[in-house]
Scaffold this active site. Sequence first.
Site, PDB file in Angstrom:
ATOM      1  N   ALA A  37      41.509 104.106  80.609  1.00 61.64           N
ATOM      2  CA  ALA A  37      40.350 104.139  79.712  1.00 61.64           C
ATOM      3  C   ALA A  37      40.671 104.878  78.418  1.00 61.64           C
ATOM      4  O   ALA A  37      40.364 104.397  77.319  1.00 61.64           O
ATOM      5  CB  ALA A  37      39.157 104.780  80.418  1.00 61.64           C
ATOM      6  N   ALA A  97      44.001  94.795  88.888  1.00 58.64           N
ATOM      7  CA  ALA A  97      43.617  93.401  88.713  1.00 58.64           C
ATOM      8  C   ALA A  97      42.599  93.293  87.586  1.00 58.64           C
ATOM      9  O   ALA A  97      41.796  94.189  87.365  1.00 58.64           O
ATOM     10  CB  ALA A  97      43.033  92.831  90.008  1.00 58.64           C
ATOM     11  N   LYS A 107      47.180  85.872  87.563  1.00 63.30           N
ATOM     12  CA  LYS A 107      46.041  85.831  88.481  1.00 63.30           C
ATOM     13  C   LYS A 107      45.139  84.670  88.102  1.00 63.30           C
ATOM     14  O   LYS A 107      44.650  84.596  86.986  1.00 63.30           O
ATOM     15  CB  LYS A 107      45.266  87.148  88.417  1.00 63.30           C
ATOM     16  CG  LYS A 107      43.971  87.143  89.226  1.00 63.30           C
ATOM     17  CD  LYS A 107      43.197  88.442  89.047  1.00 63.30           C
ATOM     18  CE  LYS A 107      41.844  88.360  89.736  1.00 63.30           C
ATOM     19  NZ  LYS A 107      41.047  89.591  89.545  1.00 63.30           N
ATOM     20  N   LEU A 145      35.491 105.738  84.459  1.00 63.38           N
ATOM     21  CA  LEU A 145      34.793 106.362  85.578  1.00 63.38           C
ATOM     22  C   LEU A 145      33.754 107.375  85.129  1.00 63.38           C
ATOM     23  O   LEU A 145      32.823 107.688  85.876  1.00 63.38           O
ATOM     24  CB  LEU A 145      35.804 107.032  86.511  1.00 63.38           C
ATOM     25  CG  LEU A 145      36.829 106.091  87.162  1.00 63.38           C
ATOM     26  CD1 LEU A 145      37.837 106.881  87.976  1.00 63.38           C
ATOM     27  CD2 LEU A 145      36.134 105.052  88.021  1.00 63.38           C
ATOM     28  N   GLU A 157      35.344  92.511  92.126  1.00 62.44           N
ATOM     29  CA  GLU A 157      35.528  91.398  91.193  1.00 62.44           C
ATOM     30  C   GLU A 157      36.362  91.814  89.977  1.00 62.44           C
ATOM     31  O   GLU A 157      36.289  91.190  88.913  1.00 62.44           O
ATOM     32  CB  GLU A 157      34.176  90.842  90.743  1.00 62.44           C
ATOM     33  CG  GLU A 157      33.490  89.973  91.797  1.00 62.44           C
ATOM     34  CD  GLU A 157      34.048  88.556  91.878  1.00 62.44           C
ATOM     35  OE1 GLU A 157      34.903  88.216  91.038  1.00 62.44           O
ATOM     36  OE2 GLU A 157      33.624  87.794  92.759  1.00 62.44           O
ATOM     37  N   THR A 168      36.334  94.285  87.735  1.00 61.35           N
ATOM     38  CA  THR A 168      35.573  94.476  86.500  1.00 61.35           C
ATOM     39  C   THR A 168      35.808  95.828  85.833  1.00 61.35           C
ATOM     40  O   THR A 168      35.300  96.050  84.724  1.00 61.35           O
ATOM     41  CB  THR A 168      34.066  94.339  86.783  1.00 61.35           C
ATOM     42  OG1 THR A 168      33.700  95.207  87.873  1.00 61.35           O
ATOM     43  CG2 THR A 168      33.710  92.900  87.140  1.00 61.35           C
TER      44      THR A 168
END
Length: 504
Positions: free
Chosen positions: A17, A51, A79, A331, A340, A342
């Site tokens: 981040a 991912a 992916k 976070l 998923e 994200t």
Amino acid sequence: MTGSAPYDFVIAGGGTAGWMCAAALARFTPPGTRIALVESEAIGTVGVGEATIPQIHHFNGALGLGEADFLRETKGTFKLGISFDGWLREGASYMHAFGNVGRPLGLLPFQHFWLRAQKLGLAKPLQRYSLNELAARTMRMHRGKTAGGHEMPYAYHFDAALYAATLRRFAETRGVERIEGIIEHVALDGESGDIAALRLGGQREVAGRFFFDCTGFRALLIGEALGTGFDDWSNYLPCDRAVAVPCASGGDFTPFTRSIAGKSGWQWRIPLQHRIGNGLVYSSTHLSDDEASATLLGGLDGEPQGNPRPIRFTTGRRAEHWRGNCLALGLAAGFMEPLESTSIHLVQSAISRFLAVMPAHGEAAPAVRDWFNHQAAFEWERIRDFLVLHYTANQREGEPFWDHVRHMPLPDTLIAKLELWREAGFIHREHEELFTEVGWFQVLAGQGVEARGYNPMADALPEADLRAMLEQTETALVEQVKPMPRHLDFLQGYIGGARVGEAA
């Protein structure tokens, strides 16, 4: 004092981040903008977000990162979607694949013709009408349009720590100053209540006009210093722990993420060039930490590379992501499990939204902050609903965890979406919510949520033509997949023949 004048932007914390933020600011802010990132080598990062979804192309492309170089540096792979194994019931599997499923006809999307064909006994499983899933299940990969003119969107698996390192090099080359140190205190302005400076050890102080909180779960700035509340979503997503461990390469070199349901949670499997990333997300009410570690270690494709690392979390988000002169990312802004993929996207979208309304001199009007927070809340809540769908629509009866999530209360927004689907096979994508109608369609169908009806305009197509449309769609996609190279061969050729599957 670090620096003779306040920085324009101060980023508290590194990791994915922090360095995504630093790289974007370095790329897009005017010349002369002073940017600092404060982090400490003594503080680790969660770093398991391996991912992604296809939107990461926009971020990497905006920075100008070359794809082949990026894949080499991050040990990345391709992916095409996410396989959900055992989520409906033990032994069942479906995929949320990127890209289209079937093709629309006239005014109607494909799902109405498929629903009609289901009732007539003509429809095959959705994977037969998805280019990405057909390629993924046969371990094949392709970039760009196929010979039939179809797009095959893709994302990546990569080592999050290596991605952060790549972005750090990018940012520092463009003038971002990295400051080593542990934040011991957040100093507030006595009049405005905004953040004035970060105080580090050794009497050092980093003053700034605008701050980004990338300090992880602790949320030192947005939470501890500014007292911003937290919306707890545990009643919708009760998993509260995870264990993660990489292992040696083994098994299929899949161009997709695997999400494997277990008795009290689910396990992820993410193949990289040099290892496989693994983790188990679970509810501590239904599974002990020791059982979780044993379950994870028992389901690996290769030798574990270390001991399982525990992660504790509460699902939810900050009531405000932007407060005063501080914006929370990663976070610090909140947490939703990586079901998923994200997490990195939410950082990316927050950065893009901020750049669109970036304040001069760190001072933003309340209307700007309110707009940002409204958009962030909408995005997070719609993603939450999509994740909840995977849990609540299960048929794993007799297992306490799955029985619990099948009967838990649902958000009103998800209830409304389910009612539209069940009554009319209709899916509405509201405003700019992340997941498309096709994504919802795949999960609704894969999780066995039945639609009682479909748009009657689908009945205008003669049954013989409906049968022909389905057969032709399937045949065309199969023919386009056949000549595609296998994922491993494609990756090795694309990144220059690098040896994949061996430890770095």
